[in-house]
Design an enzyme around this catalytic site. Structure first.
Site, short mmCIF file in Angstrom:
data_model
loop_
_atom_site.label_atom_id
_atom_site.label_comp_id
_atom_site.label_asym_id
_atom_site.label_seq_id
_atom_site.Cartn_x
_atom_site.Cartn_y
_atom_site.Cartn_z
CG ASP A 46 -0.27 -0.26 2.29
OD1 ASP A 46 1.01 0.67 2.70
OD2 ASP A 46 -1.13 -0.82 3.60
CB ALA A 47 0.45 4.90 0.33
CE LYS A 48 0.81 1.14 6.52
NZ LYS A 48 -0.67 0.31 5.59
CE LYS A 82 -3.60 -6.34 8.22
NZ LYS A 82 -4.66 -5.49 7.34
NE ARG A 83 4.02 -3.89 5.85
CZ ARG A 83 3.29 -3.50 5.16
NH1 ARG A 83 2.44 -3.71 6.57
NH2 ARG A 83 2.52 -3.38 4.24
CE LYS A 195 -10.44 0.30 2.12
NZ LYS A 195 -10.10 0.16 3.75
CE LYS A 197 -5.33 -0.20 1.51
NZ LYS A 197 -5.53 0.10 2.26
CG HIS A 328 -9.16 -2.40 9.60
ND1 HIS A 328 -7.72 -2.96 10.49
CD2 HIS A 328 -8.10 -2.29 8.46
CE1 HIS A 328 -7.24 -3.27 9.63
NE2 HIS A 328 -7.24 -3.06 8.40
CD GLU A 348 -11.71 -3.20 4.85
OE1 GLU A 348 -10.74 -3.19 4.35
OE2 GLU A 348 -10.94 -2.79 6.64
#
Length: 396
Positions: A46-48, A82-83, A195, A197, A328, A348
């Site tokens: 994603d944008a990160k 996550k991560r 949706k 990103k 979320h 979602e």
């Protein structure tokens, strides 16, 4: 009357709630905690990732909690990371789990406080609350199963289905052609919203991708965008003004998750609704958004804020402000919570978690159906057991 000549203090009757011991309907016999890693089919960006702040996502860590009571009732709950953070979630849960043994599993609020105080030195947010979340969700699952009710019904459902949108096909690691295919597949499967990103270093790339997606959807379902906190206030305002003619359902995480003031200013300036909250890890952090009127859609994540008990506190405050709800991730949990929310919500849809559970959720006419199965209605698959790397049990 106080007698200064008396050498002893008169006995006082016990205050309500401070009896020697609460009457128990049941007691927790055993707790089993497991750490598992769900591999993803392909790396996700994603944008990160595109701004260099994070690496592509290749797996999701899960903390599973399974509880059995003396009366033979059982529950399943989970939280995730996550991560980074999976081993820390598991370690902290193991530190506090023995506090559960012998407790009445019905006392969800009291148990939440007890676990929070057991780990008070690490605070009331982040790893601490996310570790408690798996336990708290498990207790609510057990409570609903004991009642023979889906969790939504136990909470007091407003509806038997919830509008659902898909995110997993719209990541920046997917090409426009792949996103178009994912959109067609989602709509054909009954999903009611899409949706994608945004938030790339060059906003013009986002606008071109968004234009292509909007043309492809052609008004068939609502469209949302998610910047994953990668804009400053000026960029968010400019982008928001440019896309207002598209009638987006919302712009998600346009600013840093903790910038309640900035989100409030943006919400005042734009006609497009603002959504955020998924990265916050406590009920109190959501209260800052609610008090500031910073969002149109509040997006708490039960596994992140500490479970269902604090999630419900957030909902009480958000309902009073007539905010919309769009939890979320973790649709297996959030479907029930959204069904019990007063104002029409979204949930979602992520297909990532499907390999973990034997049961799958039904979708029809743009809505996700609340299952009739008691509790959350989920049980772990053999694959979930195979992906487990650590397990520890407490109690008998």
């Amino acid at each position: 009357m106080f007698d200064p000549n008396r050498r002893t203090i008169p006995a006082q009757p016990p205050k309500a709630g401070f009896a020697a011991g609460p009457a128990k309907l049941d007691a927790i016999r055993s707790v089993t905690l497991s750490l598992a890693y769900l591999p993803l089919a392909r790396p996700i960006s994603d944008a990160k990732v595109l701004t260099g702040r994070q690496k592509p996502l290749t797996e999701v860590a899960f903390l599973f909690c399974e509880i059995v009571s003396d009366a033979g009732h059982s529950g399943l709950g989970f939280s995730y990371s996550k991560r980074a953070g999976g081993p820390a979630l598991y370690a902290h849960a193991c530190e506090i789990a023995d506090n559960l043994i012998g407790e009445d599993p019905n006392d969800t609020a009291r148990i939440w406080d007890k676990l929070c105080w057991a780990g008070a030195s690490v605070g009331r947010s982040g790893i601490a609350t996310q570790a408690i979340a798996a336990i708290d969700i498990c207790l609510w699952d057990l409570k609903a199963k004991r009642a023979g009710l889906p969790l939504a019904k136990l909470l007091g459902a407003h509806r038997d289905s919830v509008a659902c949108y898909n995110t997993s096909g719209g990541f920046l690691s997917s090409s426009v052609e792949e996103i178009r295919d994912a959109i067609d597949h989602s709509i054909a499967s009954g999903i009611g919203g899409i949706k994608i990103k945004v938030g790339q270093p060059d906003p013009m790339i986002d606008l071109r991708r968004l234009d292509a997606v909007t043309s492809h959807i052609d008004g068939r379902v609502p469209l949302m965008v998610d910047a994953n906190q990668q804009w400053d206030r000026t960029t968010a305002l400019r982008f928001g003004r440019l896309v207002e003619p598209l009638n987006l359902e919302w712009i998600e995480e346009p600013l840093d998750a903790y910038d309640a003031e900035g989100h409030a200013a943006l919400a005042r300036e734009l006609a497009t609704p603002i959504a955020t909250g998924e990265m916050l890890a406590s009920a109190d952090e959501h209260m800052a958004l609610i008090r500031a009127d910073a969002v149109d859609f509040i997006q708490p994540d039960a596994p992140r804020v500490g479970g269902i008990t604090p999630f419900l506190r957030i909902c009480t405050q958000a309902e009073a402000k007539r905010m919309r709800l769009a939890p979320h991730f973790a649709m297996e949990i959030h479907l029930h919570l959204a069904a019990a929310y007063a104002h029409e919500p979204w949930v979602e849809h992520f297909d990532w978690l499907a390999p973990l559970f034997n049961e799958q959720l039904d979708i029809s006419d743009g809505r996700m159906i609340v299952p009739a199965r008691p509790g959350l209605g989920c049980s772990l698959t053999g694959k979930a057991r195979d992906w487990t790397v650590e397990t520890r049990s407490f109690g008998g």
